[in-house]
Scaffold this motif. Structure first.
Motif: not given
Lengths: 426, 311
Positions: A54-56, A32-38, A327-330, A68-71
């Motif tokens: 674009x960065x995402x 299953x894909x790793x999911x990040x909520x932001x 890692x995402x933040x960096x 990546x799930x953006x809110x």
């Protein structure tokens, strides 16, 4: 039979109601894909939103299988939204934080200490005042993304036309504003709303006059210098910009940050105390102003003050993907992306490397902001600080709407209100 | 006593009663089970938040990790807090003027729109209910632009007609800000009342008007003695709803003025929001909300009492 069917139906319906939507992800397969909520403010803004997306996309490309799930959330509602999410147990992995909100978020225990995730070299690359503003009780609780130090943004062509130099003192600022006021133009864009934008700018003037709205004495007790002659001068100065010198446009008390940016883009005001992010917004609205803007550090009264202004990320201590989140933040904040970010949005890098190597920043346009980013000072980290600032806002609005009011009395009333707030929070 | 009654009944009837009772009991049980989903939703969405709100008014809390019991401290503090009293008075003022304004407009337009000889009735009706369809936020932004000092439509028109030289600071001046908010709120809310009154007006029997006319009543007298009593039940209920809505109204005021300038429009809902979500004092914020809740409940009971007395 009919009865049995009825009972079965009722039980089924009730169970459906009870369990509908209540299922949680108990287990996920290893594929299953790793999911990040932001939770971010960037996607609600322009020109920030498209570049951030674009960065995402670049991050997802570099990390196949990561979702990546953006809110989105406007900056002025971020604290409320995060508090609600945290209270409901739905806090995302990463969420936006600023110098204004980080104290409250830390107080709630929802900000992971990022120190273990940072190398010495990475820490050394972040501007010192930004590190200080992102650290509470020795814990690095906000990963800074960009800073927004305030400086005076001005129209270079109008000042040249009037034969005046950019102001270095508060007195000079009035003189310059008077010199460029006229022909439906106003010299100074006043943010007179009683919100964080207006209050922060007034605090800069108040502190430049030598009065602190809130500070801790040697014993750690909170005190105020509102009520001193210096504070009275600061209130008089702010009031007179609108009512005596008439260098600020009408409707100042309803003009917040965005309205003033619009006025500058519409070439109706010549100076604005503002963060560098306004540059991106102004150029987006009026590209003809490129080459006509400059910046200078906040003018001096008896001293000068530029509050720390940072936007960054905080990590949810309950996150299941902490390493990936960091890692995402960096990734978002690496040197090249910070340089692209400032070129598009005007928001200042927090990396020393990016600051030194951006040709775009090292121009007269950013002169004041570069100087200010080194001189940022932390604001008081008291949970009741927003209330204190509201009292200041109420008082300057009162004086502007009643120019004949006794300033000393109004400031004494403000002092009494601030002391009451301090006493209530002991 | 019930057993004596049963003994007096013939055997067949007693048996039938038992069956009926047994049946109704079972049916009640099944019925109750069916109502459980609705009950569950009501408890989860209404009762629980209400009780939770009351409970946290006794706590110093950030809703996450700090729950310090403070008893009645916040209630005591509220008693001496003049800004709270001011916000209550402002709320009452806002409510009275807004509801009165809506009622006048609603009565006026509904009376016109129910007339048989009114041309393009459907078109006007559709146009007049439009404000009700838009979200408060949208209406707030539109009116904020209309009132804007520098580029607002109102100042533009007034200056173009040479009625004013300098723009009026509608939302920056404490003496005009509340009126600006009230005007926008009346405009947004009157269509609901208008629709309700139109429905009520259509139920007033026409022969009553004919009788009144024969008795020599002019239009005003007809309104006074026929129309108004006829629509009174709907009118009073609608007024009650409007008063409750206006008393806790937030969105429009927040969008237009955020409670300013100088707290000129800081009604109690703004006060509650700021205390909770700007100052992060959720306990104190709940205390204020509980007081407002009590005021609204008291008002509702009073209305019901007066209504019952009248009936």
């Amino acid at each position: 039979m009919k009865k049995t069917v009825l009972i079965a139906l009722a039980v089924l319906l009730s169970s459906a109601m009870l369990f509908a939507g209540g299922q949680t992800e108990t287990a996920s397969s290893s594929n299953a894909p790793q999911k990040l909520t932001v939770l971010t403010t960037a996607i609600t803004q322009n020109p920030e939103g498209p570049l951030f997306e674009e960065y995402v996309a670049e991050f997802k490309e570099a990390h196949p299988g990561v979702e990546i799930e953006l809110s989105g959330i406007p900056n002025n509602q971020a604290l409320q939204q995060i508090t609600t999410l945290a209270a409901g147990g739905s806090l995302p992995d990463i969420f936006v934080s600023t110098e204004n909100t980080i104290g409250a978020l830390y107080d709630m225990g929802i900000t992971e200490d990022l120190t273990p995730y940072m190398s010495d070299a990475e820490m050394a690359d972040i501007v010192d005042s930004v590190v200080a503003g992102s650290t509470i009780d020795g814990k690095f609780v906000m990963y800074p993304w960009y800073s927004g130090p305030n400086a005076v943004l001005y129209r270079t062509d109008w000042l040249e036309e009037a034969g005046v130099e950019p102001p270095k003192t508060l007195e000079e600022m009035v003189e310059v504003a008077q010199a460029i006021t006229g022909n439906n133009r106003y010299g100074f864009g006043m943010i007179g709303t009683n919100d964080d934008s207006g209050q922060t700018r007034f605090v800069m003037i108040l502190r430049s006059f030598g009065a602190r709205e809130l500070y801790q004495d040697e014993d750690g007790n909170w005190k105020t210098e509102v009520g001193t002659p210096e504070s009275v001068k600061a209130f008089e100065y702010f009031r007179d910009l609108r009512t005596k010198y008439n260098v600020a446009p009408p409707g100042a008390l309803e003009n917040s940050f965005n309205e003033n940016v619009n006025l500058m883009a519409a070439e109706q005001i010549g100076m604005l105390i503002s963060g560098s992010n306004s540059i991106g917004k102004i150029f987006t609205q009026n590209p003809d102003l490129q080459g006509k803007l400059g910046s200078v550090e906040m003018p001096v009264g008896v001293t000068t003050f530029t509050p720390v202004s940072i936007l960054g990320w905080s990590l949810n201590p309950e996150s299941k993907n902490k390493d990936l989140a960091v890692e995402f933040m960096k990734f978002i904040s690496d040197k090249d992306r910070q340089i692209r970010w400032v070129e598009t949005t005007g928001r200042m890098p927090v990396s020393k490397d990016a600051l030194a190597n951006s040709d775009y920043i090292n121009t007269p346009l950013f002169e004041g902001y570069v100087a200010a980013s080194d001189a940022m000072q932390p604001a008081p980290q008291a949970s009741f600080y927003p209330e204190i600032k509201t009292e200041l806002g109420r008082t300057y609005q009162l004086l502007i709407t009643n120019p004949n009011l006794d300033v000393e009395k109004a400031v004494k009333d403000c002092q009494a209100a601030i002391e009451r707030i301090i006493a209530n929070n002991k | 006593m019930p057993s004596q009654k049963n003994q007096a009944l013939p055997n067949s009837e007693t048996k039938a009663l038992k069956i009926r009772k047994k049946g109704s009991l079972t049916q009640d049980w099944v019925g109750n089970l069916f109502s459980f989903p609705a009950l569950f939703v009501m408890v989860a969405m209404v009762v629980y938040p209400l009780i939770y709100g009351i409970v946290i008014s006794f706590y110093n809390t950030n809703l996450i990790n700090r729950f310090e019991f403070v008893g009645l401290r916040y209630y005591g503090r509220l008693l001496t807090d003049m800004t709270f009293y001011k916000s209550i008075l402002l709320t009452v003022w806002f409510t009275v003027v807004t509801v009165a304004g809506r009622a006048v407009l609603a009565l006026l337009f509904s009376s016109i729109l129910v007339k048989d000889n009114m041309p393009c009735k459907k078109l006007f009706r559709s146009i007049l209910v439009l404000p009700w369809f838009f979200p408060d936020v949208v209406i707030g932004i539109v009116w904020k632009w209309l009132f804007n000092t520098n580029y607002g439509l109102f100042n533009f028109i007034l200056q173009s007609l040479h009625i004013i030289d300098q723009p009026i600071e509608w939302l920056s001046n404490p003496s005009t800000a509340m009126w600006a908010v009230i005007v926008a709120s009346i405009w947004k809310g009157f269509p609901f009342m208008m629709v309700m009154l139109m429905a009520a007006l259509q139920t007033v029997p026409k022969d009553l008007y004919e009788a009144a006319e024969l008795d020599g009543c002019n239009s005003f007298k007809q309104f006074q003695h026929v129309t108004f009593p006829g629509i009174m039940p709907v009118f009073s209920t609608t007024m009650m709803l409007e008063i409750m809505w206006c008393f806790k109204h937030f969105t429009m005021i927040w969008n237009l003025t955020k409670g300013g300038p100088v707290d000129a429009t800081r009604v109690v809902s703004i006060d509650i929001y700021k205390t909770g979500f700007e100052y992060m004092r959720f306990g104190e914020s709940s205390t204020r909300a509980v007081i407002v809740f009590v005021i609204i409940i008291a008002f509702t009971l009073l209305q019901k009492f007066l209504q019952r007395k009248k009936d």
